[in-house]
Scaffold this active site. Structure first.
Site, PDB file in Angstrom:
ATOM      1  N   GLU A  13      -4.688  -4.681  10.652  1.00 11.58           N
ATOM      2  CA  GLU A  13      -4.343  -4.094  10.147  1.00 11.58           C
ATOM      3  C   GLU A  13      -3.971  -2.963  12.398  1.00 11.58           C
ATOM      4  OE1 GLU A  13      -2.181  -2.719   6.471  1.00 11.58           O
ATOM      5  OE2 GLU A  13      -3.669  -1.674   6.730  1.00 11.58           O
TER       6      GLU A  13
ATOM      7  N   GLU B  40      -6.736   4.664   7.599  1.00 14.18           N
ATOM      8  CA  GLU B  40      -6.413   6.001   8.004  1.00 14.18           C
ATOM      9  C   GLU B  40      -7.663   6.041   7.037  1.00 14.18           C
ATOM     10  OE1 GLU B  40      -3.286   5.233   5.731  1.00 14.18           O
ATOM     11  OE2 GLU B  40      -2.288   4.838   7.286  1.00 14.18           O
TER      12      GLU B  40
ATOM     13  N   LYS C 216       0.288   4.013  -0.041  1.00 17.56           N
ATOM     14  CA  LYS C 216      -0.512   5.339   0.444  1.00 17.56           C
ATOM     15  C   LYS C 216       0.235   6.679  -0.692  1.00 17.56           C
ATOM     16  CE  LYS C 216      -0.059   3.419   5.361  1.00 17.56           C
ATOM     17  NZ  LYS C 216      -0.066   3.402   6.195  1.00 17.56           N
TER      18      LYS C 216
ATOM     19  N   GLY D 103       2.520   2.586  10.566  1.00 16.99           N
ATOM     20  CA  GLY D 103       3.788   3.880  10.165  1.00 16.99           C
ATOM     21  C   GLY D 103       4.564   4.225  11.598  1.00 16.99           C
TER      22      GLY D 103
ATOM     23  N   ASN E  15       0.769  -1.069  -0.018  1.00 16.15           N
ATOM     24  CA  ASN E  15      -0.123   0.061  -0.227  1.00 16.15           C
ATOM     25  C   ASN E  15       1.011   1.158  -0.188  1.00 16.15           C
ATOM     26  OD1 ASN E  15      -1.741   2.365   0.772  1.00 16.15           O
ATOM     27  ND2 ASN E  15      -2.231   1.049   2.971  1.00 16.15           N
TER      28      ASN E  15
ATOM     29  N   HIS F 143      -9.362   1.121   4.591  1.00 14.92           N
ATOM     30  CA  HIS F 143      -8.305   1.311   6.050  1.00 14.92           C
ATOM     31  C   HIS F 143      -8.814   2.812   6.546  1.00 14.92           C
ATOM     32  CE1 HIS F 143      -4.212   2.393   5.778  1.00 14.92           C
ATOM     33  NE2 HIS F 143      -3.712   1.248   5.947  1.00 14.92           N
TER      34      HIS F 143
ATOM     35  N   SER G  81       3.574  -1.859   9.954  1.00 10.90           N
ATOM     36  CA  SER G  81       4.884  -2.377  10.299  1.00 10.90           C
ATOM     37  C   SER G  81       5.501  -3.342  10.439  1.00 10.90           C
ATOM     38  CB  SER G  81       5.410  -1.356  11.797  1.00 10.90           C
ATOM     39  OG  SER G  81       5.041  -0.118  12.186  1.00 10.90           O
TER      40      SER G  81
HETATM   41  P1  13P Z   1       2.751   0.730   7.855  1.00 13.33           P
HETATM   42  O1  13P Z   1       3.660  -0.562   7.035  1.00 13.33           O
HETATM   43  O2  13P Z   1       4.152   1.439   6.860  1.00 13.33           O
HETATM   44  O3  13P Z   1       3.297   0.184   9.235  1.00 13.33           O
HETATM   45  O4  13P Z   1       1.637   0.841   6.934  1.00 13.33           O
HETATM   46  C1  13P Z   1       0.892   0.206   7.298  1.00 13.33           C
HETATM   47  C2  13P Z   1      -0.366   0.271   6.028  1.00 13.33           C
HETATM   48  O5  13P Z   1      -1.325   0.487   6.453  1.00 13.33           O
HETATM   49  C3  13P Z   1      -0.494  -0.292   5.183  1.00 13.33           C
HETATM   50  O6  13P Z   1      -2.081  -0.680   4.792  1.00 13.33           O
END
Ligand code: 13P
Length: 256
Positions: A168, A97, A11, A174, A9, A95, A213
């Site tokens: 997640e 976010e 982003k 992150g 992903n 997601h 992560s």
């Molecule tokens: P990170 O791997 O940067 O923690 O992000 C995970 C994520 O949100 C994947 O959709």
């Protein structure tokens, strides 16, 4: 037998040139990970260049979001049919976010999931608890509530046979703070049990990815867990070398 999936992903990162380079680097190494499916989810506007870069390869691609509507006056939205036309295989829905920053609700997320499924995409439904929810020992309840609109959907049997779930934990995204393999397995096992109660056959085939992560250094232990079927990778997916190391970890941990 579930074939593991390692899905990037990206982003809201990169540029056209960056996206092309990253996709080409992943493509160049994609033959090194037997028994693992690979995919990338770039920003919408990079999908055409990714389609070209990955044409004829085994690396699939998808979108990070999709509209719940098929067509109409929805300024700024992208439909599932449009994504299918670009050759997308996957669409992420829900997601954290999107839930947190754009106020998407679990009901809306299931509408998006249904739209993606209806257009022939594989929906990747993301669920996960916040740190406060985990500390309040509410993880199970939160995940169940996020899945409830799906489980009670009249088409649930069909949808559950066609989708992927990504667990997640929000506190691991992150932050560099990964869930331990045991913490992740506990939730993955609970998710599979919940699904089994509604759709026993689909539950065994269902891919449940872990995200939050995931790095080359922790991927092997995570993927070794019985109910972790691959990963949804954020930051580490932006470096071909790291992404491929994670794919190698999936190939190694599921070999035996
Ligand atoms: P990170 O791997 O940067 O923690 O992000 C995970 C994520 O949100 C994947 O959709």
């Amino acid at each position: 037998m579930r074939t593991p999936l390692v899905l990037g992903n990206w982003k809201m990162h990169g540029s056209q040139a960056f996206a092309r380079g990253l996709a080409e680097s992943v493509r160049a190494r994609s033959g090194e990970f037997p028994g693992v499916r690979l995919g990338v989810c770039p920003p919408y506007v990079m999908l055409p260049i990714i389609a070209k870069a990955l044409d004829g390869s085994s690396v699939a691609y998808g979108a990070q979001n999709v509209s719940e509507f098929a067509e109409g006056a929805y300024t700024g939205e992208i439909s599932a049919g449009m994504l299918k036309e670009l050759g997308c295989s996957y669409a992420l829905v829900g997601h954290s976010e999107r839930r947190q920053l754009f106020a998407e609700t679990s009901d809306q997320v299931v509408q998006k999931l249904v739209a993606a499924y209806g257009a022939g995409l594989i929906p990747v439904l993301c669920v996960g608890e916040t740190l406060a929810e985990r500390q309040a020992e509410a993880t199970g309840r939160v995940i169940e509530a996020q899945l409830q609109p799906l489980l009670s959907h009249p088409e649930a049997d069909r949808l559950l046979a066609a989708l992927i779930i990504a667990y997640e934990p929000v506190w691991a995204i992150g932050t560099g703070q990964t869930a331990s393999p045991e913490q992740a397995q506990e939730v993955h096992g609970d998710i599979r049990r919940l699904i089994r109660a509604r759709a026993p056959v689909a539950a065994d085939e269902l891919l449940i990815l872990y995200g939050g992560s995931v790095k080359p250094g922790n991927a092997v232990e995570l993927f070794a867990m019985p109910d972790i079927d691959g990963g949804l990778i954020g930051g580490a997916a932006l470096k071909a070398e790291d992404f491929c190391a994670i794919a190698a970890a999936a190939a190694a941990s599921k070999r035996s």
